[in-house]
Scaffold this motif. Structure first.
Motif, PDB file in Angstrom:
ATOM      1  N   ASP A 193      64.959 -54.721 -15.040  1.00 55.41           N
ATOM      2  CA  ASP A 193      64.152 -55.207 -13.923  1.00 55.41           C
ATOM      3  C   ASP A 193      63.127 -54.206 -13.390  1.00 55.41           C
ATOM      4  O   ASP A 193      62.904 -54.150 -12.175  1.00 55.41           O
ATOM      5  CB  ASP A 193      65.051 -55.684 -12.774  1.00 55.41           C
ATOM      6  N   PRO A 194      62.472 -53.431 -14.235  1.00 57.06           N
ATOM      7  CA  PRO A 194      61.298 -52.699 -13.739  1.00 57.06           C
ATOM      8  C   PRO A 194      60.081 -53.621 -13.730  1.00 57.06           C
ATOM      9  O   PRO A 194      60.031 -54.611 -14.471  1.00 57.06           O
ATOM     10  CB  PRO A 194      61.131 -51.572 -14.764  1.00 57.06           C
ATOM     11  N   LYS A 195      59.099 -53.295 -12.902  1.00 57.70           N
ATOM     12  CA  LYS A 195      57.858 -54.068 -12.825  1.00 57.70           C
ATOM     13  C   LYS A 195      56.682 -53.142 -13.114  1.00 57.70           C
ATOM     14  O   LYS A 195      56.735 -51.939 -12.862  1.00 57.70           O
ATOM     15  CB  LYS A 195      57.691 -54.656 -11.421  1.00 57.70           C
ATOM     16  N   ASN A 196      55.611 -53.726 -13.615  1.00 55.83           N
ATOM     17  CA  ASN A 196      54.389 -52.964 -13.899  1.00 55.83           C
ATOM     18  C   ASN A 196      54.681 -51.805 -14.857  1.00 55.83           C
ATOM     19  O   ASN A 196      54.514 -50.631 -14.516  1.00 55.83           O
ATOM     20  CB  ASN A 196      53.754 -52.444 -12.609  1.00 55.83           C
ATOM     21  N   ILE A 197      55.104 -52.170 -16.054  1.00 53.17           N
ATOM     22  CA  ILE A 197      55.426 -51.196 -17.096  1.00 53.17           C
ATOM     23  C   ILE A 197      54.425 -51.334 -18.233  1.00 53.17           C
ATOM     24  O   ILE A 197      54.192 -52.447 -18.732  1.00 53.17           O
ATOM     25  CB  ILE A 197      56.851 -51.415 -17.646  1.00 53.17           C
ATOM     26  N   THR A 198      53.831 -50.221 -18.654  1.00 51.90           N
ATOM     27  CA  THR A 198      52.954 -50.187 -19.825  1.00 51.90           C
ATOM     28  C   THR A 198      53.591 -49.332 -20.906  1.00 51.90           C
ATOM     29  O   THR A 198      53.929 -48.171 -20.663  1.00 51.90           O
ATOM     30  CB  THR A 198      51.583 -49.581 -19.474  1.00 51.90           C
ATOM     31  N   ILE A 199      53.748 -49.905 -22.093  1.00 54.51           N
ATOM     32  CA  ILE A 199      54.203 -49.157 -23.263  1.00 54.51           C
ATOM     33  C   ILE A 199      53.140 -49.348 -24.334  1.00 54.51           C
ATOM     34  O   ILE A 199      52.931 -50.475 -24.819  1.00 54.51           O
ATOM     35  CB  ILE A 199      55.564 -49.668 -23.791  1.00 54.51           C
ATOM     36  N   HIS A 200      52.438 -48.285 -24.697  1.00 55.25           N
ATOM     37  CA  HIS A 200      51.387 -48.456 -25.706  1.00 55.25           C
ATOM     38  C   HIS A 200      51.334 -47.279 -26.677  1.00 55.25           C
ATOM     39  O   HIS A 200      51.621 -46.147 -26.331  1.00 55.25           O
ATOM     40  CB  HIS A 200      50.024 -48.700 -25.043  1.00 55.25           C
ATOM     41  N   HIS A 201      51.006 -47.612 -27.913  1.00 56.44           N
ATOM     42  CA  HIS A 201      50.856 -46.629 -28.986  1.00 56.44           C
ATOM     43  C   HIS A 201      52.099 -45.745 -29.149  1.00 56.44           C
ATOM     44  O   HIS A 201      51.992 -44.536 -29.350  1.00 56.44           O
ATOM     45  CB  HIS A 201      49.612 -45.771 -28.766  1.00 56.44           C
ATOM     46  N   ILE A 218      56.244 -56.367 -18.321  1.00 55.84           N
ATOM     47  CA  ILE A 218      55.809 -55.309 -19.238  1.00 55.84           C
ATOM     48  C   ILE A 218      54.590 -55.726 -20.043  1.00 55.84           C
ATOM     49  O   ILE A 218      54.484 -56.874 -20.490  1.00 55.84           O
ATOM     50  CB  ILE A 218      56.977 -54.936 -20.193  1.00 55.84           C
ATOM     51  N   GLU A 219      53.653 -54.794 -20.209  1.00 56.65           N
ATOM     52  CA  GLU A 219      52.619 -54.943 -21.230  1.00 56.65           C
ATOM     53  C   GLU A 219      52.977 -53.988 -22.365  1.00 56.65           C
ATOM     54  O   GLU A 219      53.126 -52.781 -22.163  1.00 56.65           O
ATOM     55  CB  GLU A 219      51.217 -54.695 -20.665  1.00 56.65           C
ATOM     56  N   TYR A 220      53.150 -54.556 -23.546  1.00 56.03           N
ATOM     57  CA  TYR A 220      53.657 -53.851 -24.729  1.00 56.03           C
ATOM     58  C   TYR A 220      52.570 -53.964 -25.786  1.00 56.03           C
ATOM     59  O   TYR A 220      52.411 -55.001 -26.435  1.00 56.03           O
ATOM     60  CB  TYR A 220      54.953 -54.524 -25.174  1.00 56.03           C
ATOM     61  N   ILE A 221      51.790 -52.884 -25.932  1.00 55.84           N
ATOM     62  CA  ILE A 221      50.518 -52.956 -26.647  1.00 55.84           C
ATOM     63  C   ILE A 221      50.429 -51.872 -27.717  1.00 55.84           C
ATOM     64  O   ILE A 221      50.691 -50.691 -27.449  1.00 55.84           O
ATOM     65  CB  ILE A 221      49.337 -52.795 -25.656  1.00 55.84           C
ATOM     66  N   ALA A 240      67.494 -64.094 -14.573  1.00 56.13           N
ATOM     67  CA  ALA A 240      66.235 -63.783 -13.879  1.00 56.13           C
ATOM     68  C   ALA A 240      65.040 -64.020 -14.789  1.00 56.13           C
ATOM     69  O   ALA A 240      65.133 -63.940 -16.016  1.00 56.13           O
ATOM     70  CB  ALA A 240      66.252 -62.342 -13.399  1.00 56.13           C
ATOM     71  N   ASP A 241      63.880 -64.288 -14.185  1.00 52.26           N
ATOM     72  CA  ASP A 241      62.650 -64.478 -14.949  1.00 52.26           C
ATOM     73  C   ASP A 241      62.024 -63.130 -15.283  1.00 52.26           C
ATOM     74  O   ASP A 241      61.943 -62.233 -14.424  1.00 52.26           O
ATOM     75  CB  ASP A 241      61.656 -65.308 -14.141  1.00 52.26           C
ATOM     76  N   HIS A 242      61.563 -63.003 -16.527  1.00 54.81           N
ATOM     77  CA  HIS A 242      60.891 -61.790 -16.972  1.00 54.81           C
ATOM     78  C   HIS A 242      59.596 -62.179 -17.689  1.00 54.81           C
ATOM     79  O   HIS A 242      59.504 -63.252 -18.294  1.00 54.81           O
ATOM     80  CB  HIS A 242      61.795 -60.981 -17.903  1.00 54.81           C
ATOM     81  N   TYR A 243      58.613 -61.272 -17.616  1.00 55.12           N
ATOM     82  CA  TYR A 243      57.279 -61.576 -18.128  1.00 55.12           C
ATOM     83  C   TYR A 243      56.843 -60.459 -19.076  1.00 55.12           C
ATOM     84  O   TYR A 243      56.596 -59.331 -18.655  1.00 55.12           O
ATOM     85  CB  TYR A 243      56.301 -61.740 -16.960  1.00 55.12           C
ATOM     86  N   GLN A 244      56.754 -60.816 -20.363  1.00 61.36           N
ATOM     87  CA  GLN A 244      56.464 -59.825 -21.399  1.00 61.36           C
ATOM     88  C   GLN A 244      55.160 -60.188 -22.120  1.00 61.36           C
ATOM     89  O   GLN A 244      55.052 -61.284 -22.687  1.00 61.36           O
ATOM     90  CB  GLN A 244      57.615 -59.766 -22.411  1.00 61.36           C
ATOM     91  N   ASP A 245      54.193 -59.278 -22.075  1.00 65.01           N
ATOM     92  CA  ASP A 245      52.946 -59.439 -22.828  1.00 65.01           C
ATOM     93  C   ASP A 245      53.027 -58.539 -24.057  1.00 65.01           C
ATOM     94  O   ASP A 245      53.102 -57.309 -23.929  1.00 65.01           O
ATOM     95  CB  ASP A 245      51.746 -59.044 -21.972  1.00 65.01           C
ATOM     96  N   ILE A 246      53.012 -59.150 -25.241  1.00 65.21           N
ATOM     97  CA  ILE A 246      53.258 -58.439 -26.497  1.00 65.21           C
ATOM     98  C   ILE A 246      51.997 -58.571 -27.338  1.00 65.21           C
ATOM     99  O   ILE A 246      51.702 -59.644 -27.884  1.00 65.21           O
ATOM    100  CB  ILE A 246      54.500 -59.022 -27.206  1.00 65.21           C
ATOM    101  N   ILE A 247      51.240 -57.470 -27.449  1.00 68.36           N
ATOM    102  CA  ILE A 247      49.857 -57.554 -27.922  1.00 68.36           C
ATOM    103  C   ILE A 247      49.584 -56.519 -29.022  1.00 68.36           C
ATOM    104  O   ILE A 247      49.759 -55.315 -28.818  1.00 68.36           O
ATOM    105  CB  ILE A 247      48.877 -57.335 -26.748  1.00 68.36           C
ATOM    106  N   LYS A 306      48.244 -67.096 -21.237  1.00 73.15           N
ATOM    107  CA  LYS A 306      47.487 -65.940 -20.753  1.00 73.15           C
ATOM    108  C   LYS A 306      48.440 -64.846 -20.296  1.00 73.15           C
ATOM    109  O   LYS A 306      49.628 -65.089 -20.056  1.00 73.15           O
ATOM    110  CB  LYS A 306      46.549 -66.337 -19.614  1.00 73.15           C
ATOM    111  N   ARG A 307      47.921 -63.639 -20.167  1.00 72.77           N
ATOM    112  CA  ARG A 307      48.721 -62.477 -19.809  1.00 72.77           C
ATOM    113  C   ARG A 307      49.260 -62.586 -18.385  1.00 72.77           C
ATOM    114  O   ARG A 307      48.604 -63.109 -17.485  1.00 72.77           O
ATOM    115  CB  ARG A 307      47.894 -61.193 -19.941  1.00 72.77           C
ATOM    116  N   SER A 308      50.441 -62.019 -18.201  1.00 69.26           N
ATOM    117  CA  SER A 308      51.035 -61.908 -16.870  1.00 69.26           C
ATOM    118  C   SER A 308      50.873 -60.518 -16.289  1.00 69.26           C
ATOM    119  O   SER A 308      50.979 -60.327 -15.076  1.00 69.26           O
ATOM    120  CB  SER A 308      52.532 -62.242 -16.929  1.00 69.26           C
ATOM    121  N   ASN A 309      50.646 -59.528 -17.154  1.00 70.15           N
ATOM    122  CA  ASN A 309      50.573 -58.125 -16.735  1.00 70.15           C
ATOM    123  C   ASN A 309      49.299 -57.506 -17.304  1.00 70.15           C
ATOM    124  O   ASN A 309      49.056 -57.573 -18.510  1.00 70.15           O
ATOM    125  CB  ASN A 309      51.779 -57.342 -17.281  1.00 70.15           C
ATOM    126  N   GLU A 310      48.505 -56.921 -16.438  1.00 70.94           N
ATOM    127  CA  GLU A 310      47.307 -56.209 -16.895  1.00 70.94           C
ATOM    128  C   GLU A 310      47.007 -55.095 -15.909  1.00 70.94           C
ATOM    129  O   GLU A 310      46.566 -55.340 -14.791  1.00 70.94           O
ATOM    130  CB  GLU A 310      46.118 -57.157 -17.040  1.00 70.94           C
TER     131      GLU A 310
END
Length: 392
Positions: A193-201, A218-221, A240-247, A306-310
């Motif tokens: 349950d963290p919010k506003n998480i960016t994991i990239h490269h 999470i935005e997972y890019i 619980a609801d979770h929102y994952q953007d996998i790009i 569309k994305r939920s996290n940006e």
């Protein structure tokens, strides 16, 4: 009287505008050039003192443990090598850890876990746990904090998970290696349950599952997931609801991999996906196929258009094949990769033909000593001073 009143109102308004502008400027100051994602505005220890780590002992004057015991510091390294710790280290808030200042092959913190606090910048560090930790221990813990960025770090050998994030927000992990979780679970990361998480490269490698398990916003890019075992990226699959953007990620099967490069999603996982590829044939060639809706539908995720996290400090997004090349070249403490990270990068280069999910760090080859050196030259001193200036 009216004129005086209007003047007071004007001055108050001007003062409020000035403060708002100053606050906006503070909010928009990047942690360092190249910081991206939700954690990009962490300021660390920029307003405090500089502490020089001068030896590799577990505790005492001039040690890493002493350096991070007081909030508001920028930590620089005058020595390289392996810091062997018996007990966990708790890093104080408002801290910058500048691993790029170390000479030679850099720094490894080995043997137990490290936990972090709010407003922290961590760069070019290696954190490795051990089979000697307690059964449920993770190597790096980022729980109940705000505003943190980890850049070019290597995180390995956690017993429960390599990485744990719970109840936190505004976090970035970029250009990191998260790999080789060891017994009993051998998992990559659990996000609770963290919010506003960016994991990239980042490179996720040789983990049995949880690359990560994303009960998260999470935005997972542009990540690469290699030689996952039972599962690659795992949904939250909770009430619980979770929102994952996998790009634009690349999922690459290795010797231990199943076909489940994504899995364990339920309807409470709200997924936006785009530009991802999966290479499942283990033939030594990067020739994956696009990830499609049915890959997620079969895992029962709820798909979004569309994305939920940006994040405000957006990630510069590459296509999946380019991201593979970037990760190969830059992930981990890559100024001077040590033997462990070079071995992991070698597995990735094999594109399916090598790699292993080990039970202990010793089975993987263990933690060798690094080339220990101290800064002596004027050039090294200047580099250190320049890094200190950048951290401020």
């Amino acid at each position: 009287m009216i004129a005086r009143y209007n003047k007071i109102v004007f001055l108050i308004g001007a003062l409020l505008c000035t403060n708002a502008y100053a606050n906006a400027q503070t909010q928009q100051t990047l942690a360092f050039q190249g910081a991206e994602g939700y954690g990009a505005y962490a300021q660390g220890g920029k307003a405090g003192d500089i502490y020089h780590v001068t030896n590799l002992a577990d505790s005492g004057k001039g040690t890493f443990r002493e350096a991070v015991s007081v909030p508001g510091r920028t930590v620089v390294f005058d020595v390289s090598g392996v810091i062997k710790i018996k007990d966990k280290i708790a890093v104080s808030p408002n801290t910058t850890i500048s691993g790029q200042t170390a000479p030679g092959e850099g720094i490894v913190v080995y043997g137990n876990g490290v936990s972090f606090a709010s407003n922290t910048i961590v760069r070019y560090m290696r954190f490795r746990g051990s089979i000697n930790m307690s059964k449920g221990a993770c190597t790096v813990v980022l729980d109940n904090l705000n505003d943190l960025i980890m850049d070019h770090c290597s995180i390995q050998w956690g017993r429960w998970d390599n990485l744990h994030i719970k109840g936190s927000s505004n976090i970035t992990l970029q250009h990191c290696i998260i790999g080789e979780g060891i017994d009993p679970q051998r998992f990559g990361a659990l996000f609770e349950d963290p919010k506003n998480i960016t994991i990239h490269h980042c490179l996720w490698i040789d983990n049995q599952s949880r690359n990560p398990k994303a009960k998260a916003g999470i935005e997972y890019i542009n990540n690469v997931v290699y030689n996952y075992g039972v599962n690659g990226f795992v949904g939250g699959h909770s009430a619980a609801d979770h929102y994952q953007d996998i790009i634009n990620n690349y999922f690459i099967a290795g010797p231990n991999s199943s076909t489940k490069f994504i899995g364990m999603f339920t309807a409470t996982d709200h997924v936006y996906h785009s530009g991802n590829f999966a290479d499942l044939d283990k033939d030594g060639v990067l020739n994956g196929r696009p990830v499609v809706d049915s890959d997620f539908v079969s895992a029962t995720a709820t798909l979004l258009s569309k994305r939920s996290n940006e994040s405000p400090a957006g990630v510069k997004i590459e296509d999946a094949a380019s991201a593979y090349k970037s990760v190969l070249a830059n992930a981990g403490a890559s100024l001077n990769r040590d033997a462990v990270d070079l071995r992991l990068i070698g597995y990735l280069k094999s594109l399916g033909t090598s790699g292993e999910i080990f039970k202990t760090e010793e089975a993987a080859g263990g933690q060798a000593e690094l080339n220990v050196s101290k800064k002596k030259s004027k050039k090294s001193k200047m580099k250190n001073q320049n890094t200190e200036a950048e951290a401020r």
